[in-house]
Design an enzyme around this catalytic site. Structure first.
Site, PDB file in Angstrom:
ATOM      1  N   TYR A 143     -17.856 -48.945 -46.436  1.00 26.08           N
ATOM      2  CA  TYR A 143     -18.905 -48.552 -47.176  1.00 26.08           C
ATOM      3  C   TYR A 143     -18.446 -48.724 -48.510  1.00 26.08           C
ATOM      4  CZ  TYR A 143     -23.744 -47.147 -49.074  1.00 26.08           C
ATOM      5  OH  TYR A 143     -25.183 -46.893 -50.137  1.00 26.08           O
ATOM      6  N   LYS A 153     -19.093 -51.573 -51.497  1.00 29.96           N
ATOM      7  CA  LYS A 153     -19.741 -50.911 -52.542  1.00 29.96           C
ATOM      8  C   LYS A 153     -19.077 -51.142 -54.021  1.00 29.96           C
ATOM      9  CE  LYS A 153     -24.032 -50.458 -50.578  1.00 29.96           C
ATOM     10  NZ  LYS A 153     -25.179 -51.287 -51.089  1.00 29.96           N
TER      11      LYS A 153
HETATM   12  N1  LIG Z   1     -30.918 -44.682 -49.296  1.00 34.70           N
HETATM   13  C1  LIG Z   1     -29.680 -44.024 -49.520  1.00 34.70           C
HETATM   14  O1  LIG Z   1     -29.875 -42.712 -49.659  1.00 34.70           O
HETATM   15  C2  LIG Z   1     -29.117 -44.818 -50.584  1.00 34.70           C
HETATM   16  C3  LIG Z   1     -28.198 -44.625 -51.572  1.00 34.70           C
HETATM   17  C4  LIG Z   1     -27.331 -46.197 -52.319  1.00 34.70           C
HETATM   18  C5  LIG Z   1     -27.371 -46.521 -52.095  1.00 34.70           C
HETATM   19  N2  LIG Z   1     -28.325 -47.310 -51.120  1.00 34.70           N
HETATM   20  C6  LIG Z   1     -28.203 -48.315 -50.726  1.00 34.70           C
HETATM   21  O2  LIG Z   1     -30.175 -49.640 -50.857  1.00 34.70           O
HETATM   22  C7  LIG Z   1     -29.925 -50.012 -50.088  1.00 34.70           C
HETATM   23  C8  LIG Z   1     -31.208 -50.306 -48.794  1.00 34.70           C
HETATM   24  O3  LIG Z   1     -31.139 -48.671 -47.985  1.00 34.70           O
HETATM   25  P1  LIG Z   1     -32.352 -48.611 -47.652  1.00 34.70           P
HETATM   26  O4  LIG Z   1     -31.508 -46.930 -47.737  1.00 34.70           O
HETATM   27  O5  LIG Z   1     -33.606 -48.166 -48.311  1.00 34.70           O
HETATM   28  O6  LIG Z   1     -31.338 -48.369 -45.979  1.00 34.70           O
HETATM   29  P2  LIG Z   1     -32.735 -48.566 -44.818  1.00 34.70           P
HETATM   30  O7  LIG Z   1     -31.959 -48.329 -43.803  1.00 34.70           O
HETATM   31  O8  LIG Z   1     -33.882 -47.739 -44.479  1.00 34.70           O
HETATM   32  O9  LIG Z   1     -33.157 -50.589 -44.795  1.00 34.70           O
HETATM   33  C9  LIG Z   1     -32.391 -51.383 -45.339  1.00 34.70           C
HETATM   34  C10 LIG Z   1     -33.211 -52.196 -44.685  1.00 34.70           C
HETATM   35  O10 LIG Z   1     -31.924 -53.849 -44.835  1.00 34.70           O
HETATM   36  C11 LIG Z   1     -32.458 -54.788 -43.646  1.00 34.70           C
HETATM   37  N3  LIG Z   1     -31.278 -54.854 -43.331  1.00 34.70           N
HETATM   38  C12 LIG Z   1     -30.140 -54.612 -42.898  1.00 34.70           C
HETATM   39  N4  LIG Z   1     -29.365 -55.748 -42.761  1.00 34.70           N
HETATM   40  C13 LIG Z   1     -29.682 -56.761 -43.321  1.00 34.70           C
HETATM   41  C14 LIG Z   1     -29.387 -57.683 -42.737  1.00 34.70           C
HETATM   42  N5  LIG Z   1     -27.797 -58.581 -41.818  1.00 34.70           N
HETATM   43  N6  LIG Z   1     -29.860 -59.065 -43.211  1.00 34.70           N
HETATM   44  C15 LIG Z   1     -30.920 -58.469 -43.385  1.00 34.70           C
HETATM   45  N7  LIG Z   1     -31.447 -57.481 -43.412  1.00 34.70           N
HETATM   46  C16 LIG Z   1     -30.590 -56.862 -44.103  1.00 34.70           C
HETATM   47  C17 LIG Z   1     -32.986 -53.315 -42.846  1.00 34.70           C
HETATM   48  O11 LIG Z   1     -33.447 -54.377 -41.925  1.00 34.70           O
HETATM   49  C18 LIG Z   1     -34.068 -52.733 -43.188  1.00 34.70           C
HETATM   50  O12 LIG Z   1     -34.813 -53.084 -43.879  1.00 34.70           O
HETATM   51  C19 LIG Z   1     -28.518 -50.620 -49.126  1.00 34.70           C
HETATM   52  O13 LIG Z   1     -27.628 -51.323 -49.988  1.00 34.70           O
HETATM   53  C20 LIG Z   1     -28.023 -48.456 -49.531  1.00 34.70           C
HETATM   54  O14 LIG Z   1     -26.793 -49.028 -49.127  1.00 34.70           O
HETATM   55  C21 LIG Z   1     -28.886 -46.611 -50.079  1.00 34.70           C
END
Ligand SMILES: NC(=O)c1ccc[n+]([C@@H]2O[C@H](COP(=O)([O-])OP(=O)(O)OC[C@H]3O[C@@H](n4cnc5c(N)ncnc54)[C@H](O)[C@@H]3O)[C@@H](O)[C@H]2O)c1
Length: 266
Positions: free
Chosen positions: A158, A162
């Protein structure tokens, strides 16, 4: 006289990957609120987000598929071009998490995380970026993480994905800035989404681990991230900002205090 697609769609158009839930859904709602037409790209049909955006009066279209597929990237660009005739904003938000000690991470797990979190944004930036280059303008916002700026243990794939996404952001900013396209990243701290719920359920950490570590003493809300993305997307507000990796973390990455020192002030 029949109008062309370009004439029909006056609203700027934003493509949001992973728009079905979590941060992506809030980003789509924030951009719709600013008058964008939305294209949602997700693995699953994003029914709830579609309904919410349509209720709010937005033009919205979903293209279901996997961002790691070159064929899907081409289909998405073709549907965007055919349906809306333009793309102004791409938000590479879809991502997956993996909490595993480095020595136990399989090559298959490593590759999947890199494919979704880094290769996917590259493929979509390349494909939709060509439409932006032809039009002479656009903005790409990549959703990275504070794990793209610093290491968090048990997240080798991860963190590497990133860090790579921030490298891609800077490279595209350098290559395309002179041709009217800005490319930036947001770096969220921990956000309350289904990803967080799944990571906590696997025993990775607790709410208080995060809240104690953040100077502002809370998780990020998806809305915090969405507002930062909307700012970077909008040339009127961020028109000379290009190539940054902006933490949206309540001060996490600024703070090198030890926990007891931070907690004395609460
Ligand atoms: N939640 C956190 O704490 C956090 C912190 C920092 C960064 N992020 C980043 O933010 C972004 C969104 O995270 P989130 O927490 O909303 O995640 P989440 O798991 O709630 O949602 C992710 C979405 O991406 C879609 N997805 C996953 N793989 C896919 C693929 N191969 N093709 C198309 N769609 C795909 C899923 O179906 C889902 O709708 C991610 O890139 C994550 O790494 C999240």
């Amino acid at each position: 006289m029949e109008m062309s697609l370009e004439q029909e769609v006056q609203a700027p158009v934003a493509v949001v990957t992973g728009g079905g839930q979590g941060i992506g859904r809030k980003v789509a709602e924030a951009l719709a609120g600013e008058g964008y037409a939305l294209v949602l790209a997700d693995l699953k049909e994003p029914l709830e987000t579609l309904a919410a955006l349509e209720d709010a009066g937005a033009q919205v279209h979903a293209v279901v598929g996997d961002v790691t597929s070159e064929v899907y990237a081409a289909q998405l660009a073709e549907q965007v071009r055919h349906r809306f005739g333009r793309v102004d904003v791409l938000v590479n938000n879809a991502g997956v998490s993996l909490l595993t000690p480095a020595e136990e991470t399989t090559a298959e797990e490593w590759r999947r995380v890199l494919e979704v979190n880094l290769t996917g944004p590259f493929l979509l930036s390349r494909t939709l970026g060509k439409l932006m280059l032809d039009a002479g303008g656009g903005s790409i916002v990549n959703v990275a993480s504070i794990a793209g700026l610093h290491a968090v243990a048990d997240r080798a794939a991860y963190n590497a994905s990133k860090h790579g996404l921030i490298g891609l952001t800077r490279t595209l900013a350098a290559e395309w800035g002179g041709r009217g396209i800005r490319v930036n990243a947001v770096c969220p701290g921990w956000v309350k989404t289904e990803m967080d719920a799944a990571d906590q359920a696997s025993g990775g950490y607790t709410d208080s681990d995060i809240v104690e570590r953040v100077p502002m003493a809370r998780f990020a809300a998806p809305e915090d991230i969405a507002q930062a993305v909307a700012f970077l997307a909008d040339p009127a507000r961020s028109g000379f900002i290009n190539g940054i990796a902006m933490p949206v973390d309540g001060g996490w990455t600024a703070d090198a205090s030890w926990n007891s020192l931070r907690m004395q002030k609460r």
